[in-house]
Design a protein around this motif. Structure first.
Motif, PDB file in Angstrom:
ATOM      1  N   PHE A 188       0.829  -1.197   0.000  1.00  0.00           N
ATOM      2  CA  PHE A 188       0.000   0.000   0.000  1.00  0.00           C
ATOM      3  C   PHE A 188       0.866   1.251   0.000  1.00  0.00           C
ATOM      4  O   PHE A 188       2.072   1.187   0.218  1.00  0.00           O
ATOM      5  CB  PHE A 188      -0.924  -0.003   1.218  1.00  0.00           C
ATOM      6  CG  PHE A 188      -1.839  -1.192   1.262  1.00  0.00           C
ATOM      7  CD1 PHE A 188      -3.075  -1.153   0.645  1.00  0.00           C
ATOM      8  CD2 PHE A 188      -1.440  -2.368   1.890  1.00  0.00           C
ATOM      9  CE1 PHE A 188      -3.911  -2.253   0.665  1.00  0.00           C
ATOM     10  CE2 PHE A 188      -2.276  -3.469   1.918  1.00  0.00           C
ATOM     11  CZ  PHE A 188      -3.511  -3.413   1.292  1.00  0.00           C
ATOM     12  N   ALA A 243      -5.037   1.287   5.610  1.00  0.00           N
ATOM     13  CA  ALA A 243      -5.304   0.349   4.520  1.00  0.00           C
ATOM     14  C   ALA A 243      -4.633  -0.990   4.793  1.00  0.00           C
ATOM     15  O   ALA A 243      -5.205  -2.053   4.520  1.00  0.00           O
ATOM     16  CB  ALA A 243      -4.810   0.921   3.193  1.00  0.00           C
ATOM     17  N   ARG A 287      -6.305 -11.797  -6.596  1.00  0.00           N
ATOM     18  CA  ARG A 287      -7.073 -10.789  -7.324  1.00  0.00           C
ATOM     19  C   ARG A 287      -8.435 -10.558  -6.655  1.00  0.00           C
ATOM     20  O   ARG A 287      -8.892  -9.410  -6.538  1.00  0.00           O
ATOM     21  CB  ARG A 287      -7.249 -11.231  -8.779  1.00  0.00           C
ATOM     22  CG  ARG A 287      -7.842 -10.132  -9.667  1.00  0.00           C
ATOM     23  CD  ARG A 287      -7.776 -10.498 -11.142  1.00  0.00           C
ATOM     24  NE  ARG A 287      -8.575 -11.674 -11.456  1.00  0.00           N
ATOM     25  CZ  ARG A 287      -8.076 -12.848 -11.818  1.00  0.00           C
ATOM     26  NH1 ARG A 287      -6.766 -13.000 -11.929  1.00  0.00           N
ATOM     27  NH2 ARG A 287      -8.872 -13.867 -12.097  1.00  0.00           N
ATOM     28  N   SER A 325      -7.901  -8.656  -3.400  1.00  0.00           N
ATOM     29  CA  SER A 325      -7.588  -7.263  -3.696  1.00  0.00           C
ATOM     30  C   SER A 325      -8.852  -6.464  -4.011  1.00  0.00           C
ATOM     31  O   SER A 325      -8.982  -5.301  -3.616  1.00  0.00           O
ATOM     32  CB  SER A 325      -6.616  -7.195  -4.877  1.00  0.00           C
ATOM     33  OG  SER A 325      -6.363  -5.861  -5.248  1.00  0.00           O
ATOM     34  N   ALA A 326      -9.794  -7.090  -4.696  1.00  0.00           N
ATOM     35  CA  ALA A 326     -11.045  -6.404  -5.034  1.00  0.00           C
ATOM     36  C   ALA A 326     -11.833  -6.050  -3.779  1.00  0.00           C
ATOM     37  O   ALA A 326     -12.458  -4.980  -3.700  1.00  0.00           O
ATOM     38  CB  ALA A 326     -11.881  -7.280  -5.957  1.00  0.00           C
ATOM     39  N   ARG A 331     -10.416  -2.818  -1.840  1.00  0.00           N
ATOM     40  CA  ARG A 331     -10.472  -1.482  -2.449  1.00  0.00           C
ATOM     41  C   ARG A 331     -11.609  -0.614  -1.944  1.00  0.00           C
ATOM     42  O   ARG A 331     -11.644   0.569  -2.230  1.00  0.00           O
ATOM     43  CB  ARG A 331     -10.604  -1.609  -3.971  1.00  0.00           C
ATOM     44  CG  ARG A 331      -9.371  -2.171  -4.650  1.00  0.00           C
ATOM     45  CD  ARG A 331      -9.443  -2.003  -6.160  1.00  0.00           C
ATOM     46  NE  ARG A 331      -8.280  -2.589  -6.795  1.00  0.00           N
ATOM     47  CZ  ARG A 331      -8.288  -3.752  -7.448  1.00  0.00           C
ATOM     48  NH1 ARG A 331      -9.412  -4.436  -7.545  1.00  0.00           N
ATOM     49  NH2 ARG A 331      -7.185  -4.224  -7.989  1.00  0.00           N
ATOM     50  N   HIS A 332     -12.547  -1.187  -1.200  1.00  0.00           N
ATOM     51  CA  HIS A 332     -13.770  -0.444  -0.908  1.00  0.00           C
ATOM     52  C   HIS A 332     -13.716   0.424   0.338  1.00  0.00           C
ATOM     53  O   HIS A 332     -14.624   1.214   0.564  1.00  0.00           O
ATOM     54  CB  HIS A 332     -14.947  -1.422  -0.791  1.00  0.00           C
ATOM     55  CG  HIS A 332     -15.316  -2.054  -2.084  1.00  0.00           C
ATOM     56  ND1 HIS A 332     -16.027  -1.392  -3.065  1.00  0.00           N
ATOM     57  CD2 HIS A 332     -15.050  -3.286  -2.584  1.00  0.00           C
ATOM     58  CE1 HIS A 332     -16.199  -2.196  -4.107  1.00  0.00           C
ATOM     59  NE2 HIS A 332     -15.619  -3.345  -3.841  1.00  0.00           N
ATOM     60  N   SER A 341     -12.781   3.510   2.596  1.00  0.00           N
ATOM     61  CA  SER A 341     -12.307   4.880   2.425  1.00  0.00           C
ATOM     62  C   SER A 341     -12.227   5.548   3.784  1.00  0.00           C
ATOM     63  O   SER A 341     -12.801   5.090   4.761  1.00  0.00           O
ATOM     64  CB  SER A 341     -13.260   5.678   1.520  1.00  0.00           C
ATOM     65  OG  SER A 341     -14.521   5.823   2.143  1.00  0.00           O
ATOM     66  N   ARG A 400      -6.006   6.328  -0.894  1.00  0.00           N
ATOM     67  CA  ARG A 400      -6.442   5.179  -1.661  1.00  0.00           C
ATOM     68  C   ARG A 400      -6.037   3.895  -0.954  1.00  0.00           C
ATOM     69  O   ARG A 400      -4.987   3.811  -0.333  1.00  0.00           O
ATOM     70  CB  ARG A 400      -5.826   5.215  -3.059  1.00  0.00           C
ATOM     71  CG  ARG A 400      -6.363   6.337  -3.922  1.00  0.00           C
ATOM     72  CD  ARG A 400      -5.605   6.393  -5.227  1.00  0.00           C
ATOM     73  NE  ARG A 400      -5.759   5.159  -5.977  1.00  0.00           N
ATOM     74  CZ  ARG A 400      -6.785   4.877  -6.763  1.00  0.00           C
ATOM     75  NH1 ARG A 400      -7.753   5.745  -6.896  1.00  0.00           N
ATOM     76  NH2 ARG A 400      -6.835   3.744  -7.430  1.00  0.00           N
ATOM     77  N   SER A 401      -6.901   2.870  -1.082  1.00  0.00           N
ATOM     78  CA  SER A 401      -6.621   1.571  -0.475  1.00  0.00           C
ATOM     79  C   SER A 401      -6.275   0.520  -1.522  1.00  0.00           C
ATOM     80  O   SER A 401      -6.248  -0.660  -1.206  1.00  0.00           O
ATOM     81  CB  SER A 401      -7.845   1.113   0.347  1.00  0.00           C
ATOM     82  OG  SER A 401      -8.083   1.982   1.419  1.00  0.00           O
ATOM     83  N   ASP A 402      -6.031   0.949  -2.778  1.00  0.00           N
ATOM     84  CA  ASP A 402      -5.717  -0.016  -3.823  1.00  0.00           C
ATOM     85  C   ASP A 402      -4.328  -0.598  -3.593  1.00  0.00           C
ATOM     86  O   ASP A 402      -3.336   0.135  -3.642  1.00  0.00           O
ATOM     87  CB  ASP A 402      -5.758   0.651  -5.197  1.00  0.00           C
ATOM     88  CG  ASP A 402      -7.157   1.089  -5.575  1.00  0.00           C
ATOM     89  OD1 ASP A 402      -8.054   0.954  -4.719  1.00  0.00           O
ATOM     90  OD2 ASP A 402      -7.343   1.559  -6.699  1.00  0.00           O
TER      91      ASP A 402
END
Length: 407
Positions: A308, A315, A358, A361-362, A365-366, A368, A375-377
């Motif tokens: 991150f 995150a 994957r 990871s999805a 991402r949500h 905040s 960003r948490s990507d």
């Protein structure tokens, strides 16, 4: 329900009927006190919980009483009855809604379970190789905000200044988050019909996983009662909703933190109480052993690293909690000091590990944070064990892959 100590009821007026019902049913011995001497009574009575009526005359004494209660150990629940304004950080809101004493009993039972859990942890800590995480449990809390109305953005920011926020524009999306994440509270805002709200609350009440979850409804009167002890109606401006929901959220986050600490104690201190994953030392030991066994037996072993932005510790923690909840029993992971999270997939080839990483990871991402907008990507890198590898070479290659992916 028995507890070590009575209930202290603070008021400058007579007991309302639903308070008297507690004493008459002999569920809780109730001791009465006025606001002027309430802080002193906490020392003298040593209550198991404090109920305070927010009527005329409480204003000059509320902050002093709240500080005295916050200083007690183990955790002392503080329930504020019929509060109209913004509450202290440790005051749990409660509106009687027709004087139903059963709701108050349920609220007290839920709070006293946290007190008992805290006492258990404190009793076991001296002989354990672990300590309680420092700081406010609310800083690590995650709230699910559900809504579609005009107040949704403002609520997101108001909550995000205090806790992590996962947003959902539909009940279906909210259900997915509840099943994949550790949630410390739900705020159900406007944008849904009373029928949809009723159906959602009914489902929560019927699922034992969510029954003690704080649920705050901002836009509807409730059509019926629900078996949700921490359900509360808090209408008003977003800042007030967030401030008065926070004590309920904090209590749940504290309960989760204490439960992780107990698991860490049972595991000999090898689990991190904040993340729920292994400590750095335990991970190094287990990973070396897993690599050695995989090479000797010829089994598959894959590793994923989620990196991150520097400084975005929130995150990293959120990702670690997701992994500790979703990964298989044979897998293990760690939150690294460099801000990344590593998970080891036992008996897993590269293609399968890449697919799992994957999907994880999805989910990550949500989350905040309305205050910092970080960003948490994650940058994700996946690698698998080769016959010439050691534990160090595999992790080194994984970090190099992540550096290349980030640049």
């Amino acid at each position: 329900m028995s507890q070590a100590g009575p209930i202290l009821f603070v008021s400058n007026a007579q007991r309302p009927p639903f308070i008297a019902a507690l004493d008459e049913a002999r569920l809780f011995p109730v001791v009465d006190n006025d606001w002027a001497s309430a802080a002193r009574a906490v020392e003298q009575v040593q209550p198991a919980a404090v109920l305070a009526a927010m009527h005329v005359g409480h204003e000059p004494h509320l902050a002093t009483l709240a500080r005295k209660i916050a200083d007690q150990s183990p955790y002392l629940p503080f329930v504020a009855l019929e509060a109209a304004g913004t509450l202290p950080q440790n005051a749990l809101p409660f509106s009687s809604r027709g004087g139903n004493s059963d709701r108050l009993v349920a609220r007290l039972r839920a709070a006293l379970r946290v007190r008992t859990l805290h006492a258990t942890v404190l009793r076991r800590l001296p002989d354990a190789k672990v300590g309680l995480p420092e700081g406010d449990p609310a800083r690590d809390a995650t709230v699910l905000l559900i809504g579609r109305g005009a107040a949704y953005p403002a609520l997101s920011v108001a909550l995000g200044e205090r806790v992590g926020v996962v947003g959902a524009l539909s009940i279906e999306a909210a259900a997915k988050h509840l099943n994949t994440r550790d949630i410390d509270g739900v705020v159900l805002a406007e944008g849904f019909t009373a029928r949809v709200t009723d159906a959602f609350l009914t489902v929560l009440a019927e699922d034992t996983r969510f029954r003690s979850l704080p649920v705050v409804v901002t836009a509807h009167q409730l059509a019926q009662t629900y078996d949700l002890p921490n359900l509360e109606l808090i209408p008003g401006e977003p800042a007030k909703v967030a401030a008065n929901a926070l004590p309920l959220i904090r209590q749940h986050a504290m309960e989760a933190q204490l439960s992780r600490t107990l698991r860490s104690i049972d595991a000999g201190g090898w689990l991190d109480p904040r993340s729920g994953l292994l400590t750095v030392e335990a991970f190094a030991r287990d990973f070396a052993k897993a690599v050695e066994q995989a090479l000797a037996r010829g089994g598959g072993l894959s590793v994923a690293r989620f990196a991150f932005e520097p400084g975005n510790s929130r995150a990293q923690l959120d990702a670690a909690r997701i992994l500790s909840r979703l990964m298989r029993q044979m897998d293990f992971g760690v939150a690294q000091k460099d801000g990344s999270v590593i998970v080891v997939f036992a008996e897993t080839d590269f293609r399968t590990a890449h697919m799992i990483a994957r999907r994880l990871s999805a989910v990550m991402r949500h989350t905040s944070n309305g205050k910092y907008e970080m960003r948490s990507d994650p940058v994700v890198s996946v690698d698998s064990l080769s016959p010439s590898d050691t534990a160090r070479s595999l992790l080194g290659r994984l970090s190099a892959d992540a550096s290349r992916a980030a640049s």
